[in-house]
Design a protein around this motif. Sequence first.
Motif, PDB file in Angstrom:
ATOM      1  N   HIS A   9       0.859  -1.181   0.000  1.00  0.00           N
ATOM      2  CA  HIS A   9       0.000   0.000   0.000  1.00  0.00           C
ATOM      3  C   HIS A   9       0.895   1.230   0.000  1.00  0.00           C
ATOM      4  O   HIS A   9       1.663   1.452   0.938  1.00  0.00           O
ATOM      5  CB  HIS A   9      -0.927   0.038   1.216  1.00  0.00           C
ATOM      6  N   GLU A  10       0.786   2.016  -1.088  1.00  0.00           N
ATOM      7  CA  GLU A  10       1.662   3.168  -1.265  1.00  0.00           C
ATOM      8  C   GLU A  10       3.113   2.708  -1.098  1.00  0.00           C
ATOM      9  O   GLU A  10       3.548   1.790  -1.786  1.00  0.00           O
ATOM     10  CB  GLU A  10       1.257   4.292  -0.301  1.00  0.00           C
ATOM     11  N   GLY A  33       5.979   4.434   7.529  1.00  0.00           N
ATOM     12  CA  GLY A  33       4.808   3.603   7.248  1.00  0.00           C
ATOM     13  C   GLY A  33       4.063   3.128   8.480  1.00  0.00           C
ATOM     14  O   GLY A  33       3.170   2.281   8.370  1.00  0.00           O
ATOM     15  N   THR A  36       0.232   3.987   8.411  1.00  0.00           N
ATOM     16  CA  THR A  36      -0.400   3.227   7.328  1.00  0.00           C
ATOM     17  C   THR A  36      -0.588   1.774   7.739  1.00  0.00           C
ATOM     18  O   THR A  36      -1.656   1.188   7.524  1.00  0.00           O
ATOM     19  CB  THR A  36       0.460   3.302   6.054  1.00  0.00           C
TER      20      THR A  36
END
Length: 223
Positions: A9-10, A33, A36
């Motif tokens: 994710h990203e 991260g 996230t």
Amino acid sequence: MISIQSLRHERLAVDTLEIAPGITTVIGANGSGKTTLLAILAGIILPEAGTVLVDGVPPRKSEIGWVGEFPDRNFIFSRVFDEIACPLRFRHVPAGTIPPRVQACMEVLGISPFANRMVQDLSGGEKVMVALGAALVANPDLLILDECDSQLDATRALEVERAIRISRVRYVVRSTQQMDAAARGDHLIFLERGGIAQAGTPAQVFGQLARTPFYPLSWRCRP
């Protein structure tokens, strides 16, 4: 077990990770991260690829408690009692069982005197405790804490950890910038540039990070 497989994710990329029951702390520089990863574990966002399972169940079908760094941004009710009770009311729990459950939760957190106070009148640390009460009152499978200890002094932070242990939540995953707090957890994950640089017990991970700013101050004083 919390199982993560082929997560993307990203900039976050986690090929495989298993998180055992207990308190797991996620550390790393800003932008590594952490938030996230926690948001994916909580089911707040869905990953672009990969799977996350909490004891075999996707996060959005699990009971999740969440406390962010600024919890008052998500408060719904004005009175403390109502804010803590709202998860039970939204689940249509029998009305007669709600007051004793809320009271018991507040007693564990040491905030019973706040019951009839307005949340806007509380300090930052007190608001965190109220948000934690709302997160714990429904007995979640997984409790997520995203740097909420940034609003707490050392004494209150220890009270939060004590309350979490007493609550016996199966999984607690938290991010923090307080390395001494991270050292008190059961498991530690060090994120770097969106990937897992180290994972294991605090002793194992900090043993690899002894020359970085992430090494706990209290451990620096050890012979």
